[in-house]
Write a protein that holds these residues in place. Structure first.
Motif, PDB file in Angstrom:
ATOM      1  N   PRO A 525       0.830  -1.208   0.000  1.00  0.00           N
ATOM      2  CA  PRO A 525       0.000   0.000   0.000  1.00  0.00           C
ATOM      3  C   PRO A 525       0.864   1.258   0.000  1.00  0.00           C
ATOM      4  O   PRO A 525       1.884   1.339   0.687  1.00  0.00           O
ATOM      5  CB  PRO A 525      -0.794  -0.130   1.312  1.00  0.00           C
ATOM      6  CG  PRO A 525       0.027  -1.039   2.173  1.00  0.00           C
ATOM      7  CD  PRO A 525       0.689  -1.991   1.231  1.00  0.00           C
ATOM      8  N   ASP A 526       0.474   2.213  -0.818  1.00  0.00           N
ATOM      9  CA  ASP A 526       1.129   3.528  -0.871  1.00  0.00           C
ATOM     10  C   ASP A 526       2.564   3.488  -1.393  1.00  0.00           C
ATOM     11  O   ASP A 526       3.310   4.454  -1.222  1.00  0.00           O
ATOM     12  CB  ASP A 526       1.130   4.188   0.526  1.00  0.00           C
ATOM     13  CG  ASP A 526      -0.265   4.298   1.111  1.00  0.00           C
ATOM     14  OD1 ASP A 526      -1.199   4.598   0.345  1.00  0.00           O
ATOM     15  OD2 ASP A 526      -0.421   4.069   2.321  1.00  0.00           O
ATOM     16  N   ALA A 527       2.974   2.397  -2.040  1.00  0.00           N
ATOM     17  CA  ALA A 527       4.347   2.325  -2.553  1.00  0.00           C
ATOM     18  C   ALA A 527       4.453   2.840  -3.989  1.00  0.00           C
ATOM     19  O   ALA A 527       5.548   3.103  -4.466  1.00  0.00           O
ATOM     20  CB  ALA A 527       4.872   0.896  -2.479  1.00  0.00           C
ATOM     21  N   ASN A 529       2.524   5.496  -7.089  1.00  0.00           N
ATOM     22  CA  ASN A 529       1.629   6.650  -7.228  1.00  0.00           C
ATOM     23  C   ASN A 529       0.466   6.399  -8.188  1.00  0.00           C
ATOM     24  O   ASN A 529      -0.254   7.322  -8.548  1.00  0.00           O
ATOM     25  CB  ASN A 529       2.429   7.862  -7.719  1.00  0.00           C
ATOM     26  CG  ASN A 529       3.471   8.308  -6.714  1.00  0.00           C
ATOM     27  OD1 ASN A 529       3.218   8.285  -5.503  1.00  0.00           O
ATOM     28  ND2 ASN A 529       4.639   8.704  -7.200  1.00  0.00           N
ATOM     29  N   ARG A 531      -2.601   5.607  -8.253  1.00  0.00           N
ATOM     30  CA  ARG A 531      -3.811   5.435  -7.462  1.00  0.00           C
ATOM     31  C   ARG A 531      -4.995   5.001  -8.316  1.00  0.00           C
ATOM     32  O   ARG A 531      -5.757   4.092  -7.944  1.00  0.00           O
ATOM     33  CB  ARG A 531      -4.137   6.748  -6.733  1.00  0.00           C
ATOM     34  CG  ARG A 531      -5.450   6.751  -5.947  1.00  0.00           C
ATOM     35  CD  ARG A 531      -5.560   5.583  -4.995  1.00  0.00           C
ATOM     36  NE  ARG A 531      -4.479   5.567  -4.019  1.00  0.00           N
ATOM     37  CZ  ARG A 531      -4.248   4.574  -3.179  1.00  0.00           C
ATOM     38  NH1 ARG A 531      -5.005   3.477  -3.230  1.00  0.00           N
ATOM     39  NH2 ARG A 531      -3.274   4.627  -2.318  1.00  0.00           N
ATOM     40  N   ARG A 534      -4.562   1.396  -9.258  1.00  0.00           N
ATOM     41  CA  ARG A 534      -4.819   0.532  -8.103  1.00  0.00           C
ATOM     42  C   ARG A 534      -6.315   0.368  -7.864  1.00  0.00           C
ATOM     43  O   ARG A 534      -6.807  -0.753  -7.625  1.00  0.00           O
ATOM     44  CB  ARG A 534      -4.145   1.142  -6.868  1.00  0.00           C
ATOM     45  CG  ARG A 534      -4.483   0.470  -5.550  1.00  0.00           C
ATOM     46  CD  ARG A 534      -3.819  -0.869  -5.394  1.00  0.00           C
ATOM     47  NE  ARG A 534      -2.384  -0.719  -5.220  1.00  0.00           N
ATOM     48  CZ  ARG A 534      -1.511  -1.712  -5.224  1.00  0.00           C
ATOM     49  NH1 ARG A 534      -1.960  -2.941  -5.425  1.00  0.00           N
ATOM     50  NH2 ARG A 534      -0.225  -1.505  -5.060  1.00  0.00           N
ATOM     51  N   ARG A 606       5.136  -0.495   6.984  1.00  0.00           N
ATOM     52  CA  ARG A 606       5.686   0.813   6.628  1.00  0.00           C
ATOM     53  C   ARG A 606       6.883   0.622   5.695  1.00  0.00           C
ATOM     54  O   ARG A 606       7.614  -0.363   5.788  1.00  0.00           O
ATOM     55  CB  ARG A 606       6.122   1.574   7.875  1.00  0.00           C
ATOM     56  CG  ARG A 606       7.259   0.934   8.654  1.00  0.00           C
ATOM     57  CD  ARG A 606       7.675   1.817   9.822  1.00  0.00           C
ATOM     58  NE  ARG A 606       8.803   1.238  10.564  1.00  0.00           N
ATOM     59  CZ  ARG A 606       9.370   1.820  11.617  1.00  0.00           C
ATOM     60  NH1 ARG A 606       8.906   2.976  12.079  1.00  0.00           N
ATOM     61  NH2 ARG A 606      10.384   1.233  12.239  1.00  0.00           N
TER      62      ARG A 606
END
Length: 624
Positions: A525-527, A529, A531, A534, A606
């Protein structure tokens, strides 16, 4: 490479040989010249013949013939004869021994005897008096670092050699070409850090930066080169412009519009082909591709060839399965077409490297190397590796051990497990917890009263690397937590991408607190850009397995790599940020992946940045 060799001959004959003109050698030079007039004619003899003739003679004639053999060996690039001639000259009092040892180091470097060459350079460190000696010493030292894939350390010595050469009007053959080759290995970030120091160094670095930024953009690169020439007049890098750089000015990227994609559309791997197809179609939204033709890679070689001839695509991607890559590599159409194969082939099958054939595999060996580089950067001396007792597990462990031996004198601890019960046994034995329990039992037998005790594990282990899958990792980590002594520091735990599963993670993160692991950016997640990509993927395929998600990302990257391939292949330090990692092209047109690091922290994942400085080989450590 040929340019380097030609320059090398010219400078050694005009540069290093000039080093012998010292006050102590003047008389010998005169007497040797007198002897040459009476010596047999040697102009038509090669290095081997000259060395053989020298060994038959004595006195000044022998010395002069050895000099001739030495120079002929350089001209012919016969490094074995160069080494032998230099060894014969070592016993002669009149010879410039520092110069001669530099010749030996050169020969051994060219023969791949890097450790021996480095030892020779170390032995003459305190004997370097002449500028020629110092410049060549730095150049050869840099060359050895470059041979070990350490371009940053190589450039430190190369730039020192270049500065000495400029200050003393010396010609160091091969230096300019090797500086340029090393600069091509650096990322844009690393180039920025080198953009300092002398005018020579700054000129080189700026030339490399312009080349990296504007490669493939004819007008911009041409203008940047003109500006550079005006700013750095008479810079040694000027020779690069009419040769290396200008040949790249018209390096236009691939502009494919019609693709032929080979993927499995039948048999046991059909679902893998479907995942790839989804990735290719998703990538089309941002590409110039207007037409895609899918071919079943499970078809016969003849049928595939017929399909390719009918389609007449201008670029090919696939197949996925290694056996099918081998099958289609001999296709007449593929042989004459640019292609990205979605796997690697064995060395025996890679009989020749096609300049426009690239190999893109989700290779677990890349992760193992990345973990090893981090361990060495952290200074770990005794890692423990845990892997399933399978051919794949054994292969990855062997790969780690082979690489580790190049950089460390220690031997990692290895544990293979076959099942859950085996896991407990392997861990207790490797951590020597079973020995601690035996000692506790012996102490209790000596005393009738209750004895308070706690098992102790060994303390020399400084990292643990798990190469199991997601289920195995979730079983292994609690065993490790329980069996590591509370008296000892917590041993950091690492794992590969096999340990992570998006599906399992949704419901069970287990007790994975603190575990570091490598993974494709797309899987975390969030690795990335992307969006919108995804969200669309999650909506269309919410329940896809991990392998299918990874193949989707692989296909997406493969299509987007097409316009980047030529630049990546010309500049090894250049990277393409993809869903599968930071992609670059190394030797033999292999597309190399650098994954991202993540850590389980407070029941979440994280992203973390871990030290990955390239390690120095064992034989070069403690000498800088």
């Amino acid at each position: 490479m040929q340019l380097k060799k030609i320059s090398l001959i010219m400078a050694i004959l005009s540069g290093l040989s000039a080093c012998g003109t010292t006050p102590n050698s003047t008389q010998q030079t005169v007497s040797t010249q007198t002897q040459v007039n009476t010596a047999p004619v040697v102009q038509d003899m090669d290095a081997v013949a000259l060395l053989a003739r020298a060994l038959e003679k004595d006195g000044a004639t022998r010395i002069q013939l050895l000099y001739n053999a030495r120079e002929a060996a350089i001209t012919e690039q016969n490094w074995q004869v160069l080494e032998q001639a230099c060894i014969e000259l070592e016993s002669k009092a009149s010879v410039d021994h520092v110069q001669n040892k530099l010749y030996v180091a050169l020969a051994r470097k060219e023969l791949g005897k890097y450790e021996s060459a480095h030892e020779i350079l170390q032995s003459v460190n305190e004997k370097l008096k002449l500028s020629e000696h110092k410049a060549w010493h730095q150049y050869l030292k840099g060359s050895i670092f470059a041979s070990q894939k350490l371009p940053k350390k190589a450039l430190v010595h190369y730039f020192q050699s270049a500065d000495i050469a400029q200050q003393n009007t010396l010609a160091i053959a091969g230096l300019d070409a090797e500086i340029w080759a090393a600069l091509q290995q650096l990322s844009s970030y690393a180039l920025e850090r080198f953009d300092r120091g002398s005018v020579i160094q700054q000129g080189w670095v700026k030339l490399a930066k312009y080349h990296q930024v504007y490669l493939g953009s004819t007008v911009q690169l041409h203008q940047a080169m003109n500006n550079w020439q005006r700013r750095y007049k008479n810079h040694p890098g000027s020779f690069i412009i009419p040769t290396k750089v200008k040949s790249d000015i018209n390096l236009a990227p691939y502009e494919a519009t019609k693709l032929a994609i080979l993927l499995p559309q039948s048999g046991n791997s059909e679902r893998l082909g479907a995942a790839l197809k989804n990735g290719f179609l998703a990538a089309m939204d941002r590409s110039k591709i207007s037409e895609i033709h899918f071919i079943d890679e499970m078809d016969s070689a003849e049928l595939i060839e017929r399909s390719l001839q009918e389609i007449q695509a201008d670029f090919i991607i696939g197949p996925l399965l290694k056996s099918n890559v081998v099958k289609v590599k001999r296709s007449g159409f593929i042989t004459s077409s640019p292609a990205i194969f979605l796997n690697e082939v064995d060395a025996s099958e890679a009989d020749r490297v096609h300049s426009e054939h690239f190999y893109f595999a989700l290779n677990p060996e890349h992760e193992v190397e990345q973990a090893m580089v981090h361990f060495l950067a952290k200074g770990y001396q005794k890692p423990m590796l845990l892997a399933p007792n399978t051919p794949a597990g054994k292969r990855l462990i062997a790969h780690f051990e082979q690489q580790w031996q190049t950089f460390s004198e220690t031997t990692p601890e290895i544990g293979f497990y076959s099942n859950t019960e085996d896991m407990v046994k392997v861990i207790t034995e490797l951590l020597e917890v079973d020995s601690s329990k035996t000692r506790i039992k012996e102490v209790r037998n000596l005393f009738r009263s209750e004895v308070e005790s706690e098992t102790r594990s060994r303390r020399d282990l400084d990292a643990i690397y798990i190469l199991g899958d997601a289920i195995e990792t979730r079983l292994l980590k609690p065993y490790l937590d329980v069996n590591v002594s509370t008296f000892a520091e917590r041993i950091p735990l690492y794992a590969s991408s096999r340990s992570y599963s998006k599906q399992i993670d949704k419901t069970d993160k287990g007790d994975l607190e603190g575990l570091y692991f490598t993974e494709l950016p797309w899987m975390l997640p969030d690795a990335v850009n992307e969006r919108n990509l995804r969200d669309t993927y999650s909506r269309l395929w919410p329940e896809q397995a991990d392998i299918e998600q990874r193949l989707f990302a692989m296909a997406y990257d493969a299509l987007n790599l097409i316009p980047e391939l030529k630049q990546l292949s010309r500049i090894p330090g250049k990277e393409f940020e993809g869903l599968t990692g930071a992609l670059s092209i190394k030797e033999a047109n292999q597309i190399h992946r650098k994954l991202i690091w993540a850590q389980y922290h407070k029941n979440k994942i994280r992203l973390v940045s871990l030290d990955e400085r390239p390690p120095t080989p064992l034989f070069m450590q403690n000498t800088e």
